[in-house]
Design an enzyme around this catalytic site. Structure first.
Site, PDB file in Angstrom:
ATOM      1  N   HIS A  23       0.843  -1.206   0.000  1.00 43.72           N
ATOM      2  CA  HIS A  23       0.000   0.000   0.000  1.00 43.72           C
ATOM      3  C   HIS A  23       0.870   1.244   0.000  1.00 43.72           C
ATOM      4  O   HIS A  23       1.946   1.263   0.580  1.00 43.72           O
ATOM      5  CB  HIS A  23      -0.961   0.013   1.192  1.00 43.72           C
ATOM      6  CG  HIS A  23      -0.296  -0.075   2.534  1.00 43.72           C
ATOM      7  ND1 HIS A  23       0.131  -1.256   3.067  1.00 43.72           N
ATOM      8  CD2 HIS A  23       0.010   0.879   3.444  1.00 43.72           C
ATOM      9  CE1 HIS A  23       0.663  -1.045   4.265  1.00 43.72           C
ATOM     10  NE2 HIS A  23       0.618   0.251   4.507  1.00 43.72           N
ATOM     11  N   HIS A  77       0.641   5.304   0.961  1.00 43.76           N
ATOM     12  CA  HIS A  77      -0.084   6.392   1.616  1.00 43.76           C
ATOM     13  C   HIS A  77      -0.040   7.609   0.692  1.00 43.76           C
ATOM     14  O   HIS A  77       1.036   7.953   0.171  1.00 43.76           O
ATOM     15  CB  HIS A  77       0.592   6.777   2.932  1.00 43.76           C
ATOM     16  CG  HIS A  77       0.602   5.687   3.965  1.00 43.76           C
ATOM     17  ND1 HIS A  77      -0.248   5.684   5.049  1.00 43.76           N
ATOM     18  CD2 HIS A  77       1.362   4.565   4.084  1.00 43.76           C
ATOM     19  CE1 HIS A  77      -0.008   4.616   5.795  1.00 43.76           C
ATOM     20  NE2 HIS A  77       0.977   3.917   5.234  1.00 43.76           N
TER      21      HIS A  77
HETATM   22  P1  AMP Z   1       1.745   0.808   7.524  1.00 45.86           P
HETATM   23  O1  AMP Z   1       1.726  -0.671   7.219  1.00 45.86           O
HETATM   24  O2  AMP Z   1       2.852   1.189   8.461  1.00 45.86           O
HETATM   25  O3  AMP Z   1       1.731   1.671   6.287  1.00 45.86           O
HETATM   26  O4  AMP Z   1       0.443   1.145   8.364  1.00 45.86           O
HETATM   27  C1  AMP Z   1      -0.833   0.666   8.012  1.00 45.86           C
HETATM   28  C2  AMP Z   1      -1.808   1.805   7.836  1.00 45.86           C
HETATM   29  O5  AMP Z   1      -3.078   1.212   7.624  1.00 45.86           O
HETATM   30  C3  AMP Z   1      -1.946   2.753   9.046  1.00 45.86           C
HETATM   31  O6  AMP Z   1      -1.828   4.096   8.597  1.00 45.86           O
HETATM   32  C4  AMP Z   1      -3.355   2.462   9.569  1.00 45.86           C
HETATM   33  O7  AMP Z   1      -3.982   3.610  10.093  1.00 45.86           O
HETATM   34  C5  AMP Z   1      -4.054   1.941   8.336  1.00 45.86           C
HETATM   35  N1  AMP Z   1      -5.159   1.023   8.596  1.00 45.86           N
HETATM   36  C6  AMP Z   1      -5.160  -0.042   9.428  1.00 45.86           C
HETATM   37  N2  AMP Z   1      -6.336  -0.691   9.372  1.00 45.86           N
HETATM   38  C7  AMP Z   1      -7.097  -0.029   8.454  1.00 45.86           C
HETATM   39  C8  AMP Z   1      -8.420  -0.212   7.935  1.00 45.86           C
HETATM   40  N3  AMP Z   1      -9.206  -1.207   8.348  1.00 45.86           N
HETATM   41  N4  AMP Z   1      -8.879   0.669   7.016  1.00 45.86           N
HETATM   42  C9  AMP Z   1      -8.086   1.686   6.594  1.00 45.86           C
HETATM   43  N5  AMP Z   1      -6.840   1.902   7.037  1.00 45.86           N
HETATM   44  C10 AMP Z   1      -6.338   1.061   7.962  1.00 45.86           C
END
Ligand code: AMP
Length: 141
Positions: free
Chosen positions: A103, A105
Protein backbone atom coordinates in the site's frame (compact mmCIF):
# COMPACT_ATOMS: atom_id res chain seq x y z
CA UNK A 1 10.74 -12.65 3.59
CA UNK A 2 7.55 -14.31 4.93
CA UNK A 3 4.81 -15.52 2.57
CA UNK A 4 1.80 -13.34 1.74
CA UNK A 5 -0.98 -13.78 4.33
CA UNK A 6 -4.42 -13.98 2.66
CA UNK A 7 -6.09 -12.90 5.90
CA UNK A 8 -4.41 -9.49 6.25
CA UNK A 9 -6.79 -6.54 6.76
CA UNK A 10 -6.44 -5.13 3.24
CA UNK A 11 -7.04 -8.53 1.60
CA UNK A 12 -10.29 -8.65 3.58
CA UNK A 13 -11.21 -5.15 2.34
CA UNK A 14 -10.56 -6.26 -1.27
CA UNK A 15 -12.82 -9.30 -0.75
CA UNK A 16 -15.51 -7.11 0.83
CA UNK A 17 -15.21 -8.88 4.19
CA UNK A 18 -14.32 -5.62 5.99
CA UNK A 19 -15.76 -2.14 5.32
CA UNK A 20 -13.75 0.75 3.87
CA UNK A 21 -14.37 4.31 2.74
CA UNK A 22 -13.58 3.60 -0.92
CA UNK A 23 -12.72 6.47 -3.23
CA UNK A 24 -11.65 4.69 -6.43
CA UNK A 25 -11.56 1.19 -7.86
CA UNK A 26 -10.54 -0.33 -11.19
CA UNK A 27 -9.66 -3.86 -12.30
CA UNK A 28 -6.24 -3.83 -10.66
CA UNK A 29 -6.27 -1.25 -7.86
CA UNK A 30 -8.33 0.12 -5.00
CA UNK A 31 -8.07 3.39 -3.06
CA UNK A 32 -9.72 4.00 0.31
CA UNK A 33 -9.24 6.29 3.29
CA UNK A 34 -6.84 5.50 6.12
CA UNK A 35 -8.90 5.18 9.31
CA UNK A 36 -6.15 6.93 11.30
CA UNK A 37 -5.36 9.79 8.89
CA UNK A 38 -2.38 12.08 9.26
CA UNK A 39 -4.35 14.77 7.39
CA UNK A 40 -7.79 15.14 5.80
CA UNK A 41 -8.00 12.97 2.69
CA UNK A 42 -5.18 10.60 3.72
CA UNK A 43 -5.78 7.68 1.34
CA UNK A 44 -4.24 4.25 0.84
CA UNK A 45 -3.77 2.87 -2.68
CA UNK A 46 -3.38 -0.88 -3.06
CA UNK A 47 -3.10 -3.48 -5.82
CA UNK A 48 -5.86 -6.08 -5.88
CA UNK A 49 -3.34 -8.83 -6.60
CA UNK A 50 -1.55 -10.23 -3.56
CA UNK A 51 1.91 -8.94 -2.61
CA UNK A 52 3.49 -7.94 0.69
CA UNK A 53 5.21 -4.77 -0.51
CA UNK A 54 7.52 -3.28 -3.15
CA UNK A 55 10.05 -6.07 -2.53
CA UNK A 56 7.84 -8.81 -3.98
CA UNK A 57 5.19 -7.05 -6.11
CA UNK A 58 4.93 -7.85 -9.84
CA UNK A 59 6.09 -4.88 -11.89
CA UNK A 60 2.75 -4.66 -13.77
CA UNK A 61 0.90 -4.38 -10.44
CA UNK A 62 3.35 -1.73 -9.23
CA UNK A 63 2.81 0.31 -12.40
CA UNK A 64 -0.97 0.04 -12.03
CA UNK A 65 -0.77 1.14 -8.40
CA UNK A 66 1.44 4.12 -9.21
CA UNK A 67 -1.00 5.32 -11.87
CA UNK A 68 -3.76 5.28 -9.26
CA UNK A 69 -1.46 6.95 -6.71
CA UNK A 70 -0.94 9.85 -9.11
CA UNK A 71 -4.69 10.14 -9.76
CA UNK A 72 -5.52 10.14 -6.04
CA UNK A 73 -2.75 12.64 -5.22
CA UNK A 74 -4.05 15.07 -7.85
CA UNK A 75 -7.62 14.64 -6.58
CA UNK A 76 -6.40 15.21 -3.01
CA UNK A 77 -4.97 18.60 -3.91
CA UNK A 78 -8.27 19.64 -5.49
CA UNK A 79 -10.54 18.20 -2.82
CA UNK A 80 -8.69 19.59 0.19
CA UNK A 81 -7.28 22.84 -1.23
CA UNK A 82 -3.81 21.36 -0.65
CA UNK A 83 -0.60 22.64 -2.18
CA UNK A 84 1.38 19.40 -1.91
CA UNK A 85 1.22 15.69 -1.11
CA UNK A 86 3.25 13.06 0.70
CA UNK A 87 3.51 9.65 -0.99
CA UNK A 88 4.78 7.15 1.57
CA UNK A 89 5.32 3.39 1.54
CA UNK A 90 6.93 0.98 4.03
CA UNK A 91 8.56 -2.44 3.45
CA UNK A 92 8.55 -5.17 6.11
CA UNK A 93 8.37 -4.57 9.85
CA UNK A 94 11.93 -3.27 9.94
CA UNK A 95 10.92 -0.73 7.29
CA UNK A 96 7.95 0.46 9.33
CA UNK A 97 5.26 -1.71 7.68
CA UNK A 98 2.33 -2.84 9.83
CA UNK A 99 -0.15 -4.22 7.28
CA UNK A 100 1.50 -6.70 4.92
CA UNK A 101 -0.38 -6.03 1.69
CA UNK A 102 1.36 -3.51 -0.59
CA UNK A 103 0.00 0.00 0.00
CA UNK A 104 0.96 3.57 -0.70
CA UNK A 105 -0.08 6.39 1.62
CA UNK A 106 -1.26 9.51 -0.25
CA UNK A 107 -1.49 12.46 2.14
CA UNK A 108 -2.62 15.90 0.97
CA UNK A 109 -0.54 18.70 2.54
CA UNK A 110 -1.90 22.16 3.19
CA UNK A 111 0.25 25.11 4.10
CA UNK A 112 0.11 25.81 7.83
CA UNK A 113 -1.64 22.52 8.79
CA UNK A 114 0.46 20.19 10.97
CA UNK A 115 0.53 16.45 10.21
CA UNK A 116 -1.07 14.28 12.89
CA UNK A 117 1.12 11.48 14.32
CA UNK A 118 1.14 8.22 12.29
CA UNK A 119 -1.57 5.61 12.98
CA UNK A 120 -2.50 7.27 16.28
CA UNK A 121 -5.97 8.86 16.18
CA UNK A 122 -9.00 6.98 14.82
CA UNK A 123 -11.07 9.43 12.74
CA UNK A 124 -14.88 9.73 13.13
CA UNK A 125 -16.77 7.63 10.58
CA UNK A 126 -18.81 10.69 9.55
CA UNK A 127 -15.64 12.69 8.81
CA UNK A 128 -14.18 9.78 6.82
CA UNK A 129 -17.42 9.44 4.85
CA UNK A 130 -17.45 13.18 4.06
CA UNK A 131 -13.78 13.21 3.04
CA UNK A 132 -14.22 10.14 0.84
CA UNK A 133 -17.11 11.91 -0.90
CA UNK A 134 -14.92 14.99 -1.45
CA UNK A 135 -12.22 12.85 -3.05
CA UNK A 136 -14.73 11.01 -5.24
CA UNK A 137 -16.17 14.34 -6.37
CA UNK A 138 -12.69 15.67 -7.22
CA UNK A 139 -12.04 12.54 -9.29
CA UNK A 140 -15.12 13.38 -11.42
CA UNK A 141 -13.80 16.87 -12.30
P1 AMP B 1 1.74 0.81 7.52
O1 AMP B 1 1.73 -0.67 7.22
O2 AMP B 1 2.85 1.19 8.46
O3 AMP B 1 1.73 1.67 6.29
O4 AMP B 1 0.44 1.14 8.36
C1 AMP B 1 -0.83 0.67 8.01
C2 AMP B 1 -1.81 1.81 7.84
O5 AMP B 1 -3.08 1.21 7.62
C3 AMP B 1 -1.95 2.75 9.05
O6 AMP B 1 -1.83 4.10 8.60
C4 AMP B 1 -3.35 2.46 9.57
O7 AMP B 1 -3.98 3.61 10.09
C5 AMP B 1 -4.05 1.94 8.34
N1 AMP B 1 -5.16 1.02 8.60
C6 AMP B 1 -5.16 -0.04 9.43
N2 AMP B 1 -6.34 -0.69 9.37
C7 AMP B 1 -7.10 -0.03 8.45
C8 AMP B 1 -8.42 -0.21 7.93
N3 AMP B 1 -9.21 -1.21 8.35
N4 AMP B 1 -8.88 0.67 7.02
C9 AMP B 1 -8.09 1.69 6.59
N5 AMP B 1 -6.84 1.90 7.04
C10 AMP B 1 -6.34 1.06 7.96
Amino acid sequence: MPDYDNDNIFAKIIRGELPAHKVFEDDNTLAFLDIMPRADGHALVIPKAPSRNVLDIEIADLCAVMATVQMIARAGLKAFQAQGAIIQQFNEAEGGQVVFHTHFHVIPRRAGVELKPPAAIKEDEAVLARNAERLRAALQD
